[in-house]
Design an enzyme around this catalytic site. Structure first.
Site, PDB file in Angstrom:
ATOM      1  N   GLU A 180      22.576 -11.964   2.425  1.00 21.21           N
ATOM      2  CA  GLU A 180      22.653 -10.574   1.948  1.00 21.21           C
ATOM      3  C   GLU A 180      21.258 -10.020   1.763  1.00 21.21           C
ATOM      4  O   GLU A 180      20.324 -10.780   1.523  1.00 21.21           O
ATOM      5  CB  GLU A 180      23.281 -10.537   0.542  1.00 21.21           C
ATOM      6  CG  GLU A 180      24.740 -10.738   0.495  1.00 21.21           C
ATOM      7  CD  GLU A 180      25.179 -11.002  -0.940  1.00 21.21           C
ATOM      8  OE1 GLU A 180      24.332 -11.002  -1.858  1.00 21.21           O
ATOM      9  OE2 GLU A 180      26.376 -11.204  -1.128  1.00 21.21           O
TER      10      GLU A 180
ATOM     11  N   CYS B 195     -16.183  21.524 -10.110  1.00 22.45           N
ATOM     12  CA  CYS B 195     -16.836  22.596 -10.876  1.00 22.45           C
ATOM     13  C   CYS B 195     -18.104  22.162 -11.580  1.00 22.45           C
ATOM     14  O   CYS B 195     -18.811  22.974 -12.162  1.00 22.45           O
ATOM     15  CB  CYS B 195     -15.870  23.168 -11.906  1.00 22.45           C
ATOM     16  SG  CYS B 195     -15.547  22.014 -13.250  1.00 22.45           S
TER      17      CYS B 195
ATOM     18  N   ASP C 195      15.806  -4.860  -4.508  1.00 26.58           N
ATOM     19  CA  ASP C 195      14.689  -4.853  -5.442  1.00 26.58           C
ATOM     20  C   ASP C 195      14.950  -3.817  -6.533  1.00 26.58           C
ATOM     21  O   ASP C 195      14.449  -2.702  -6.497  1.00 26.58           O
ATOM     22  CB  ASP C 195      13.398  -4.529  -4.689  1.00 26.58           C
ATOM     23  CG  ASP C 195      12.171  -4.873  -5.507  1.00 26.58           C
ATOM     24  OD1 ASP C 195      12.323  -5.565  -6.533  1.00 26.58           O
ATOM     25  OD2 ASP C 195      11.075  -4.442  -5.128  1.00 26.58           O
TER      26      ASP C 195
ATOM     27  N   CYS D 106     -11.463  16.278 -16.145  1.00 24.85           N
ATOM     28  CA  CYS D 106     -12.382  17.406 -16.194  1.00 24.85           C
ATOM     29  C   CYS D 106     -11.868  18.319 -17.296  1.00 24.85           C
ATOM     30  O   CYS D 106     -10.728  18.747 -17.262  1.00 24.85           O
ATOM     31  CB  CYS D 106     -12.387  18.147 -14.863  1.00 24.85           C
ATOM     32  SG  CYS D 106     -13.142  19.767 -14.989  1.00 24.85           S
TER      33      CYS D 106
ATOM     34  N   TYR E 203      26.805  -8.076  -6.292  1.00 25.99           N
ATOM     35  CA  TYR E 203      26.852  -9.170  -5.327  1.00 25.99           C
ATOM     36  C   TYR E 203      27.329 -10.468  -5.954  1.00 25.99           C
ATOM     37  O   TYR E 203      27.279 -11.512  -5.320  1.00 25.99           O
ATOM     38  CB  TYR E 203      25.474  -9.392  -4.721  1.00 25.99           C
ATOM     39  CG  TYR E 203      24.370  -9.401  -5.758  1.00 25.99           C
ATOM     40  CD1 TYR E 203      24.275 -10.430  -6.684  1.00 25.99           C
ATOM     41  CD2 TYR E 203      23.451  -8.354  -5.831  1.00 25.99           C
ATOM     42  CE1 TYR E 203      23.299 -10.433  -7.655  1.00 25.99           C
ATOM     43  CE2 TYR E 203      22.459  -8.346  -6.802  1.00 25.99           C
ATOM     44  CZ  TYR E 203      22.397  -9.389  -7.721  1.00 25.99           C
ATOM     45  OH  TYR E 203      21.427  -9.386  -8.688  1.00 25.99           O
TER      46      TYR E 203
ATOM     47  N   LYS F 255      11.726 -14.066   0.886  1.00 30.84           N
ATOM     48  CA  LYS F 255      11.017 -12.784   0.810  1.00 30.84           C
ATOM     49  C   LYS F 255      10.167 -12.586   2.045  1.00 30.84           C
ATOM     50  O   LYS F 255       9.496 -13.517   2.485  1.00 30.84           O
ATOM     51  CB  LYS F 255      10.105 -12.765  -0.422  1.00 30.84           C
ATOM     52  CG  LYS F 255      10.714 -12.017  -1.590  1.00 30.84           C
ATOM     53  CD  LYS F 255       9.753 -11.958  -2.747  1.00 30.84           C
ATOM     54  CE  LYS F 255       9.492 -10.525  -3.159  1.00 30.84           C
ATOM     55  NZ  LYS F 255       8.869 -10.397  -4.458  1.00 30.84           N
TER      56      LYS F 255
ATOM     57  N   CYS G 139     -12.120  25.191 -14.259  1.00 30.25           N
ATOM     58  CA  CYS G 139     -12.408  24.447 -13.033  1.00 30.25           C
ATOM     59  C   CYS G 139     -11.535  24.989 -11.903  1.00 30.25           C
ATOM     60  O   CYS G 139     -10.314  25.054 -12.045  1.00 30.25           O
ATOM     61  CB  CYS G 139     -12.127  22.964 -13.245  1.00 30.25           C
ATOM     62  SG  CYS G 139     -12.257  21.999 -11.740  1.00 30.25           S
TER      63      CYS G 139
ATOM     64  N   CYS H 298     -17.525  17.028 -12.974  1.00 30.88           N
ATOM     65  CA  CYS H 298     -16.400  17.286 -12.074  1.00 30.88           C
ATOM     66  C   CYS H 298     -16.893  17.591 -10.658  1.00 30.88           C
ATOM     67  O   CYS H 298     -17.775  18.436 -10.485  1.00 30.88           O
ATOM     68  CB  CYS H 298     -15.580  18.453 -12.622  1.00 30.88           C
ATOM     69  SG  CYS H 298     -14.302  18.997 -11.493  1.00 30.88           S
TER      70      CYS H 298
ATOM     71  N   LYS I 164      18.237  -8.724  -0.305  1.00 29.66           N
ATOM     72  CA  LYS I 164      17.793  -8.917  -1.689  1.00 29.66           C
ATOM     73  C   LYS I 164      17.367  -7.549  -2.187  1.00 29.66           C
ATOM     74  O   LYS I 164      16.426  -6.951  -1.679  1.00 29.66           O
ATOM     75  CB  LYS I 164      16.623  -9.898  -1.708  1.00 29.66           C
ATOM     76  CG  LYS I 164      16.101 -10.206  -3.095  1.00 29.66           C
ATOM     77  CD  LYS I 164      15.243 -11.461  -3.022  1.00 29.66           C
ATOM     78  CE  LYS I 164      14.358 -11.699  -4.231  1.00 29.66           C
ATOM     79  NZ  LYS I 164      14.639 -11.034  -5.459  1.00 29.66           N
TER      80      LYS I 164
END
Ligand code: IVH
Length: 666
Positions: free
Chosen positions: A114, A411, A118, A426, A226, A314, A431, A408, A116
């Site tokens: 089947e 700006c 996640d 910032c 399952y 996996k 900005c 920044c 798997k």
């Protein structure tokens, strides 16, 4: 309709609704339209309102509800919820196979492979066909009782289908957030200034941990099953039979499985599964191989953590190696700086990748990522590409370490790090990067809905200094707009109309459009219903805000702070000057019935009509004479009139005098 008739009708409606629910959510084969479904549901609701004694917890109307919990109750699993060690190599599967052959000394058996899934592992316990308990895996011995959250998942049956339900059956499976919904949810969260989830699994697991089931119910969750724990009253000889039984009971099972009679078949199935992964709605990081004959499980036994009849295989996550050319820094709407890896283009699981996220400065330091490095990238949760590590062996010595800019990049403003936050920000509210995102958010469809004010236009308005805040939009002249690039006379006129139209939006849209951190559309609506208008919201302090249901301390802080800032106060003043006229908040008074509208029909034994109306008003509610969609409750006394039928038609809750009295007393 007498009681017995009502009972019969309600039972019938429930089973019809359950069937259509199953067809829609579990089997994806709907037979009726959403409208027809809604009509059936409204009919059931109306009947149940009339005969509250007939409401049972397994009714489709009772999925979501209950008070938010303080914490989850701990529950002990009747059988431990074990897990499997992950295998990455086919050789290990060969050894797994040989061990089983040895333990079974030549007895014949088959396998089922089947996907798997996640997600987040859960168990569901049904007694006499009714869902009694839903829990997380926890440490495998005890988990959290998350029944209320699981009931809110529409593909999970509250009552098993079919009439041959076993005395006790406990199913095991995985809750997941469908990939597509995950992406949409993350986009919405970023809009609201909330941290996005790293991957669909975290999003699913996090949603199951919400203490308010109504909130969990708003998260797009689904579940696949399952396996089984405790079983009494049914015999399932093989895993295949179990999957078939799960389906008959109305649970969702893996969309595909492979029955295999040899290892060769298992390997072929693993290849097929790998190719199919992108077609599944959930993330699949591999396959689970199980002995099919359940009668052999006892002979195979288990180790401390895992049964010997199953193995998890996996796939190596798809990863690619490429050169990190440079690191750029993006500035978001709330000023958060995100470092982004600019990469030598490379092909990874179906697409070419040029950029990947580096999350924040801490992550760069932890992984010791340097500019010029050969880096490995992966699709995190197969969605967002991410730099996972550096090929240190490939370092030549010319690689440069990265430092977050001190000002920044857009700006030149000051960069700070707030206590407890990983992000750099910032702090310059002017900005241009922040301003552009702010204006785009302000004009967006869910907010002030200014059609035609797209990215290119916002960029020009900001770059030319024509808009320094959202209020400036309302002072633009048609000639100014027509003078912008790619702006014809006609489109300028259209934009002027769109801006003009946006002056009359609901209050909550304006609140949402202001872009207050933590305040999404939903919270803006909550605010609207709890205050008489914007002035009252602006004046509210943290404590007042925190008392509002669904509004936590973080949001209360953010809102109070927003309206304390001089620039925001003058923004509101300027919006008013420009003629922006939002409607008042829907709360007119305070009190336990604030925001609720009642309509009375028939004679009440305990109160005269004016008396009852006065009691409603004194508690902050409204008493209206006609039923409409805005009515919260209809109170039905003796010999109710046509208002009762009207309420049922509109699906408005009907209260008996007794229930009404209780509500007044609360
Ligand atoms: S059977 C004794 N089947 O992966 C455990 N598990 O590492 C038998 N999982 O704990 C589990 N998809 O949470 C099984 N098709 C599947 C699965 C699956 C995902 C999860 C489950 C399990 C873990 C194993």
């Amino acid at each position: 309709m007498n009681f017995a008739e009502a009972e019969k009708k309600i039972k019938h409606l429930r089973s019809v609704i359950e069937r259509h629910n199953r067809l829609y959510y579990v089997f994806a084969r709907p037979e009726i339209s959403d409208r027809e479904y809604d009509r059936l549901y409204a009919e059931l609701e109306a009947l149940e309102k009339l005969s509250p004694a007939l409401i049972t917890p397994d009714s489709p109307t009772q999925r979501v509800g209950g008070e938010p919990l303080r914490e989850f109750r701990q529950v002990r699993h009747s059988f431990p919820m074990m897990s499997l060690a992950n295998t990455y190599s086919r050789d290990e599967l060969v050894r797994f196979h040989e061990r089983i052959q040895r333990l079974l000394s030549g007895e014949k058996f088959s396998y089922v492979l089947e996907p798997k899934i996640d997600g987040a592992a859960i168990a569901l316990r049904y007694e006499k066909g009714l869902l009694q308990l839903g829990s997380t895996r926890g440490d495998g011995i005890t988990g959290d009782d998350i029944t209320a959250n699981l009931r809110a998942i529409p593909s999970i049956p509250l009552r098993l289908a079919g009439d041959r339900t076993p005395e006790i059956i406990e199913f095991r499976g995985e809750v997941f957030m469908p990939r597509r919904d995950f992406l949409a949810l993350n986009r919405a969260r970023e809009e609201e200034g909330l941290e996005p989830f790293a991957n669909p699994r975290n999003a699913a697991a996090g949603s199951l941990k919400l203490l308010d089931a109504r909130e969990a119910g708003r998260r797009p969750l689904d579940a696949v099953f399952y396996g089984a724990g405790e079983i009494a009253g049914i015999n399932l000889a093989t895993h295949e039979e179990m999957l078939a039984a799960l389906k008959l009971f109305g649970l969702k099972t893996p969309p595909k499985y492979w029955k295999c009679l040899s290892l060769e078949e298992v390997f072929r199935a693993l290849d097929e599964l790998k190719a199919m992964r992108p077609d599944f709605p959930f993330e699949t990081d591999g396959g689970v191989l199980k002995v099919n004959e359940r009668g052999l499980y006892a002979a195979l036994g288990a180790t401390a953590k895992s049964p010997r009849w199953a193995a998890a295989f996996k796939y190596e996550p798809e990863r690619a190696e490429t050169t990190l050319k440079s690191i750029t820094v993006q500035v978001g709407r709330t000023g958060v700086l995100t470092p982004v890896a600019e990469l030598e283009p490379v092909f990874l699981s179906g697409s070419t990748i040029n950029r990947a996220t580096l999350h924040n400065a801490g992550e760069i330091q932890r992984k010791d990522v340097r500019i010029g490095d050969r880096v490995f990238i992966e699709k995190a949760g197969e969605v967002i590409p991410e730099v996972v590590s550096v090929n240190i062996a490939a370092r030549r010595g010319h690689e440069k370490t990265f430092k977050m800019p001190e000002s920044c990049p857009v700006c030149g403003g000051e960069i700070t790090r707030r206590p407890g936050e990983v992000a750099h920000r910032c702090e310059n509210l002017q900005c241009p990067a922040q301003l552009k995102r702010w204006l785009r958010h302000f004009a967006a469809r869910g907010a002030m809905d200014i059609e035609g004010l797209g990215e290119a236009l916002v960029d020009q308005l900001v770059d030319r200094g024509m808009a320094r805040n959202p209020a400036d939009l309302y002072f633009l002249k048609k000639e100014q707009i027509a003078g912008l690039e790619r702006m014809a006379e006609k489109s300028a006129a259209n934009l002027m109309t769109a801006i003009e139209d946006s002056k009359k939006r609901d209050l909550w849209r304006l609140i949402f459009a202001l872009g207050i951190r933590q305040v999404g559309a939903k919270m803006a609506q909550t605010l609207e219903t709890h205050f008489t208008g914007l002035d009252e919201i602006m004046a509210a302090d943290r404590e007042t805000l925190e008392k509002i249901p669904d509004l936590g301390p973080v949001a209360a802080d953010a809102i109070a702070a927003f309206f304390k800032m001089e620039r925001n106060i003058s923004l509101i003043t300027r919006l008013k000057e420009a003629g922006v006229r939002w409607k008042a908040g829907s709360k007119t008074k305070s009190g336990p019935l604030a925001g609720k509208t009642f309509v009375l029909t028939g004679a009440l034994a305990g109160y005269s009509r004016p008396e009852a109306e006065e009691l409603i008003r004194r508690r902050g509610g409204r008493a209206a004479s006609a039923v409409s969609k805005k009515t919260s409750f209809v109170v039905a006394g003796n010999e109710p009139g046509s208002k009762l039928a009207q309420a049922q038609k509109l699906g408005i809750p009907v209260l008996s005098e007794e229930e009404f009295r209780k509500m007044l007393d609360e």
